[in-house]
Design a protein around this motif. Structure first.
Motif, PDB file in Angstrom:
ATOM      1  N   VAL A 189       0.889  -1.278   0.080  1.00  0.00           N
ATOM      2  CA  VAL A 189      -0.036   0.003  -0.040  1.00  0.00           C
ATOM      3  C   VAL A 189       0.758   1.194  -0.088  1.00  0.00           C
ATOM      4  CG1 VAL A 189      -1.773   1.370   1.186  1.00  0.00           C
ATOM      5  CG2 VAL A 189      -1.791  -1.194   1.143  1.00  0.00           C
ATOM      6  N   ASN A 204       0.146   5.247   0.242  1.00  0.00           N
ATOM      7  CA  ASN A 204      -1.066   6.007   0.442  1.00  0.00           C
ATOM      8  C   ASN A 204      -0.608   7.524   0.238  1.00  0.00           C
ATOM      9  OD1 ASN A 204      -3.565   4.855   0.947  1.00  0.00           O
ATOM     10  ND2 ASN A 204      -2.831   3.975   2.636  1.00  0.00           N
ATOM     11  N   ASP A 205       0.579   7.811  -0.333  1.00  0.00           N
ATOM     12  CA  ASP A 205       0.985   9.163  -0.571  1.00  0.00           C
ATOM     13  C   ASP A 205       1.921   8.935  -1.861  1.00  0.00           C
ATOM     14  OD1 ASP A 205       1.722  11.641  -0.615  1.00  0.00           O
ATOM     15  OD2 ASP A 205       2.488  11.905   1.129  1.00  0.00           O
ATOM     16  N   ALA A 248      -2.728   7.629  -4.317  1.00  0.00           N
ATOM     17  CA  ALA A 248      -2.612   6.213  -3.593  1.00  0.00           C
ATOM     18  C   ALA A 248      -2.870   5.360  -4.450  1.00  0.00           C
ATOM     19  CB  ALA A 248      -3.617   6.107  -2.558  1.00  0.00           C
ATOM     20  N   GLU A 296      -5.407  10.788  -1.331  1.00  0.00           N
ATOM     21  CA  GLU A 296      -4.337  10.388  -0.444  1.00  0.00           C
ATOM     22  C   GLU A 296      -4.809   9.547   0.507  1.00  0.00           C
ATOM     23  OE1 GLU A 296      -1.188  12.733   2.237  1.00  0.00           O
ATOM     24  OE2 GLU A 296      -1.453  13.386   0.152  1.00  0.00           O
ATOM     25  N   GLY A 297      -4.338   8.789   1.148  1.00  0.00           N
ATOM     26  CA  GLY A 297      -4.696   7.892   2.109  1.00  0.00           C
ATOM     27  C   GLY A 297      -5.890   6.979   2.131  1.00  0.00           C
ATOM     28  N   GLN A 317      -6.840   1.387   3.037  1.00  0.00           N
ATOM     29  CA  GLN A 317      -6.581   1.118   4.640  1.00  0.00           C
ATOM     30  C   GLN A 317      -6.485  -0.183   4.933  1.00  0.00           C
ATOM     31  OE1 GLN A 317      -6.573   3.778   6.810  1.00  0.00           O
ATOM     32  NE2 GLN A 317      -6.998   4.791   4.879  1.00  0.00           N
TER      33      GLN A 317
END
Length: 81
Positions: A30, A32-33, A54, A77-78, A81
């Protein structure tokens, strides 16, 4: 985006991003940025151009071996999860 980049699964810089890492480790990766993560540097211009924020790279397995990677992208962004 996909047609404008090169991704590898070996140790060169283009193999150190999310997809290459997922392929080699046999684990999801992952990011996320994407616009600030150092591992996305080889693709940074294209990431910014296409508004990607992301990504998640998922290894695809057959008979217990990784045969490819499915990459999913988000404009937020983000997101993953």
């Amino acid at each position: 985006y996909i047609t404008s980049i090169k991704v590898y699964a070996d140790k060169r810089p283009e193999g150190q991003g999310p997809s290459g890492r997922a392929f080699r480790s046999n684990r999801p990766y992952v990011c996320n940025d994407m616009q600030h993560d150092p591992i996305t540097l080889p693709w940074r211009a294209e990431v910014e151009k296409h508004g990607l924020r992301a990504s998640v790279a998922l290894p695809l397995r057959a008979d217990g071996r990784v045969g490819g990677v499915l990459s999913v992208y988000a404009e937020e962004e983000g997101f993953f999860q």
